[in-house]
Design a protein around this motif. Structure first.
Motif: not given
Length: 240
Positions: A41-45, A108-111, A144-146
């Protein structure tokens, strides 16, 4: 700059509460370790909000959000069907050795891919774009990330708590139905953008209900076939 960061954090956190992205975080937390889901979620954000501030602050352009939402909805429906199929297969093979768990890298890659697609067409991206057009893009990006990670972390905590009280097969079934629900809601929202959220979520309930009926029917059919096999001779079974 601090004010813009706090403003963005508050808006994004509130916007994510009860949103499809938070439901996705909860669903993934039922199936995968919390640290994998949170890191994804963090990386995607980081990625999706960078795109949002870039578009909002520097370009002022739009992206084909409807098409992205449709793709995401179809992917989530496919994941839901796959998850339910796996749970049905596991119930048919209860006496067999347990299958290998999903690898952390694959999970990880699916999420991360699911969240990237979901957030690219989500309302929070438009909020981030709007904020970046009037405030420091760095502060908006950080806020926005936070906000998204905090909302996702809350959903993960709920998923972990719920998961402790459910058997593994029950978790698989619940996850599959939630994926069907979220995917259907995204498709309905893309097809009818003027539809309000309560109506969208209410209509989307039809899909997991149908999935439940089909899953139950398939299980009953397998049980009937297994009972019939008990009365067959070894020669008859070998001929099948």
């Amino acid at each position: 700059m601090i004010a813009a960061l706090l403003l963005t954090f508050g808006i994004l956190f509130v916007a994510e509460l009860g949103d499809k992205s938070q439901l996705m975080a909860l669903t993934f937390a039922l199936r995968h370790p919390w640290w994998i889901v949170l890191s994804a979620i963090t990386v995607a954000s980081v990625a999706v909000n960078f795109i949002a501030v870039l578009v909002g602050h520097f370009l002022g352009a739009a992206i084909p959000t409807e098409f992205i939402a449709i793709c995401t909805g179809l992917i989530l429906l496919a994941v839901g069907v796959w998850t339910l199929w796996e749970s049905r297969a596991e119930s048919a093979d209860e006496d067999q050795p347990a299958s290998e768990p999903t690898s952390p890298t694959r999970a990880f890659f699916v999420v991360i891919s699911s969240f990237l697609l979901a957030e690219l067409g989500d309302r929070t991206m438009f909020a981030t774009m709007a904020l970046a057009s009037n405030h420091s893009w760095i502060a908006v990006w950080a806020g926005s990330i936070a906000g998204m990670v905090a909302a996702g972390g809350l959903a993960i905590a709920i998923g972990i708590t719920v998961g402790k009280h459910l058997p593994e097969r029950g978790i698989a079934i619940a996850s599959g139905l939630l994926f069907l629900y979220i995917g259907a809601a995204m498709l309905i929202g893309a097809a009818q953008p003027g539809l309000n959220k309560p109506a969208e979520y209410a209509i989307a309930l039809i899909v997991p209900l149908i999935g439940t009926a089909l899953w139950w029917f398939a299980g009953r059919r397998n049980a009937t076939a297994e009972q019939a096999d008990r009365f067959r001779t070894p020669e008859e079974l070998n001929q099948r």
